[in-house]
Design a protein around this motif. Structure first.
Motif, mmCIF file in Angstrom:
data_model
loop_
_atom_site.group_PDB
_atom_site.id
_atom_site.type_symbol
_atom_site.label_atom_id
_atom_site.label_comp_id
_atom_site.label_asym_id
_atom_site.label_seq_id
_atom_site.Cartn_x
_atom_site.Cartn_y
_atom_site.Cartn_z
ATOM 1 N N ARG A 1 -17.250 -9.201 -0.572
ATOM 2 C CA ARG A 1 -15.841 -9.511 -0.333
ATOM 3 C C ARG A 1 -14.970 -8.980 -1.475
ATOM 4 N N LYS A 2 -15.447 -9.174 -2.711
ATOM 5 C CA LYS A 2 -14.677 -8.652 -3.855
ATOM 6 C C LYS A 2 -14.600 -7.132 -3.816
ATOM 7 N N LEU A 3 -15.695 -6.500 -3.391
ATOM 8 C CA LEU A 3 -15.704 -5.048 -3.296
ATOM 9 C C LEU A 3 -14.703 -4.566 -2.256
ATOM 10 N N VAL B 1 -7.164 -2.868 -2.462
ATOM 11 C CA VAL B 1 -6.156 -2.755 -3.514
ATOM 12 C C VAL B 1 -6.054 -1.314 -4.004
ATOM 13 N N THR B 2 -7.224 -0.656 -4.153
ATOM 14 C CA THR B 2 -7.228 0.730 -4.595
ATOM 15 C C THR B 2 -6.511 1.630 -3.604
ATOM 16 N N LYS B 3 -6.782 1.421 -2.306
ATOM 17 C CA LYS B 3 -6.115 2.231 -1.286
ATOM 18 C C LYS B 3 -4.616 1.972 -1.272
ATOM 19 N N ARG C 1 -9.538 7.446 -11.583
ATOM 20 C CA ARG C 1 -9.198 6.632 -10.416
ATOM 21 C C ARG C 1 -7.705 6.290 -10.377
ATOM 22 N N THR C 2 -6.876 7.266 -10.706
ATOM 23 C CA THR C 2 -5.447 7.055 -10.613
ATOM 24 C C THR C 2 -4.775 8.356 -10.229
ATOM 25 N N ASN D 1 -2.807 0.931 -3.829
ATOM 26 C CA ASN D 1 -2.261 1.554 -5.026
ATOM 27 C C ASN D 1 -2.142 3.067 -4.859
ATOM 28 N N GLU E 1 -12.064 -6.209 -1.185
ATOM 29 C CA GLU E 1 -10.720 -6.481 -1.705
ATOM 30 C C GLU E 1 -10.307 -5.426 -2.728
ATOM 31 N N ALA E 2 -11.253 -5.053 -3.602
ATOM 32 C CA ALA E 2 -10.951 -4.027 -4.602
ATOM 33 C C ALA E 2 -10.643 -2.687 -3.938
ATOM 34 N N GLU E 3 -11.398 -2.343 -2.882
ATOM 35 C CA GLU E 3 -11.148 -1.099 -2.171
ATOM 36 C C GLU E 3 -9.789 -1.119 -1.491
#
Length: 385
Positions: A136-138, A144-146, A178-179, A148, A140-142
């Protein structure tokens, strides 16, 4: 059980039958590291006893204040970070499937369990819960990354060019992984009168604050240019924006602006504490003479920056860039490429070919560039008047 060494697992048992509760306690006592068991008879009582130390919940589906899947759903809501096992006397496989589908990690029938089975079930349930939480955290992180990335894509410039006779290329390489955004920035705008305005800038430092400041300066520059401002009017306003938006008084910004006249025969530049642009006119490669115009933004108050007027010749190219291009090392050693090294590469390649140039700089550096890099190449042919 599954607690770390020298740590006892805390387990919440929701069971209204004292005999069944005693049986569970006896079975779990056979574990190598028996858990601490908090026994409650109802959901209402479990609300009082449920704490952050509880990492596993065993719940009966026949309680005084709730039953069936309703009881399970309330437990899942109360203990979202704990593993949940359904322990019931209902020998119904359909109920078990529904319980697991609803979010329970396992479903056990009281009359079918022994110590070994129960201990293993608790251990596996906790591992499944840990895996579920990690997944789930992974996710959520993905997400958020998308999100961003979409946001950063929206903040990157789209050049405003109305004249198809002008060649324009840009490359943007943030040093941070990653930015998409960094403290370096660029933009190009062609006004209705045909004049072409270009900026390349570099906010000192590396991080999201510097990236945000770079975006603020770029948007301010575009707004000012579209409003008809040029030269020191633009630079003084950018200096004010920088001082208002920066997080610390030590942060400064270097930049280079260029305005090409509608005839594409003349350019006016302001090199504000920035590396000098490279100019190719009529086949001759050189740095723009007369640089810099003055110090970076954000250092001295009440500064005027001297304009640099450059005849472009008939066929010309101008490369504006940030220092990430010339501060790459040569052969991985202490020596930097520098402006002279950049001119040498351009002469060797017979002109400014951005991708080949950047690839060669990275090759000489012997690893990916760690500094931010923004480059803009503008080329054209002067029009006869």
């Amino acid at each position: 059980m599954t607690a770390p060494p020298n740590e006892t697992l805390t387990l919440l048992l929701i069971e209204d039958d004292a005999g069944d509760a005693f049986l569970v306690e006896e079975l779990l006592s056979e574990a190598e590291n028996p858990p601490k068991i908090i026994w409650v008879r109802s959901l209402a009582e479990s609300l009082v006893r449920l704490t952050d130390e509880v990492r596993c919940v065993l719940v009966d589906l026949s309680l005084p204040d709730a039953s069936g899947l309703e009881a399970l759903q309330q437990v899942l809501a109360m203990a979202p970070h704990a593993a949940v096992l359904v322990l019931t006397g209902l020998n119904d496989s359909h109920v078990g499937v529904e319980a697991v589908s609803a979010g329970a990690q396992d479903f056990l029938v009281k009359q079918d369990i022994d110590a070994r089975l129960l201990i293993r079930a608790v251990r596996y349930a906790m591992e499944r819960k840990r895996a579920d939480m990690a997944q789930r955290k992974l996710v959520e992180a993905e997400l958020v990354t998308k999100e961003n990335s979409r946001l950063e894509h929206g903040l990157l410039p789209v050049p405003v060019l109305r004249d198809g006779g002008l060649r324009h290329e840009s490359r943007y390489l943030p040093g941070r992984q990653r930015t998409l955004l960094a403290g370096d920035f660029w933009d190009t705008v062609q006004r209705p009168d045909g004049s072409v305005h270009v900026v390349v800038g570099d906010v000192c430092g590396h991080g999201p604050d510097e990236a945000a400041l770079g975006v603020s300066l770029r948007i301010a520059w575009r707004t000012l240019v579209l409003a008809g401002h040029t030269g020191n009017d633009v630079l003084h306003t950018l200096d004010s924006v920088l001082r208002l938006e920066r997080k610390s008084a030590e942060i400064f910004t270097t930049l280079c602006t260029m305005t090409v006249d509608p005839a594409f025969s003349h350019a006016r530049l302001h090199v504000v504490g920035h590396p000098p642009p490279v100019l190719i006119r009529d086949g001759v490669v050189e740095v723009v003479p007369g640089t810099p115009s003055g110090p970076p933004l954000g250092i001295f108050p009440d500064v005027d920056w001297a304009p640099i007027d450059v005849p472009l010749g008939r066929d010309w190219s101008v490369l504006l860039y940030t220092d990430g291009l010339i501060e790459a090392t040569v052969g991985g050693g202490p020596d930097l490429l520098g402006t002279e090294g950049l001119l040498r590469l351009i002469r060797e390649q017979g002109g400014i070919h951005l991708d080949r140039l950047i690839e060669r700089v990275i090759e000489l550096n012997e690893e990916a560039l760690t500094d931010d890099l923004a480059t803009v190449l503008v080329a054209g042919t002067a029009r006869s008047t």
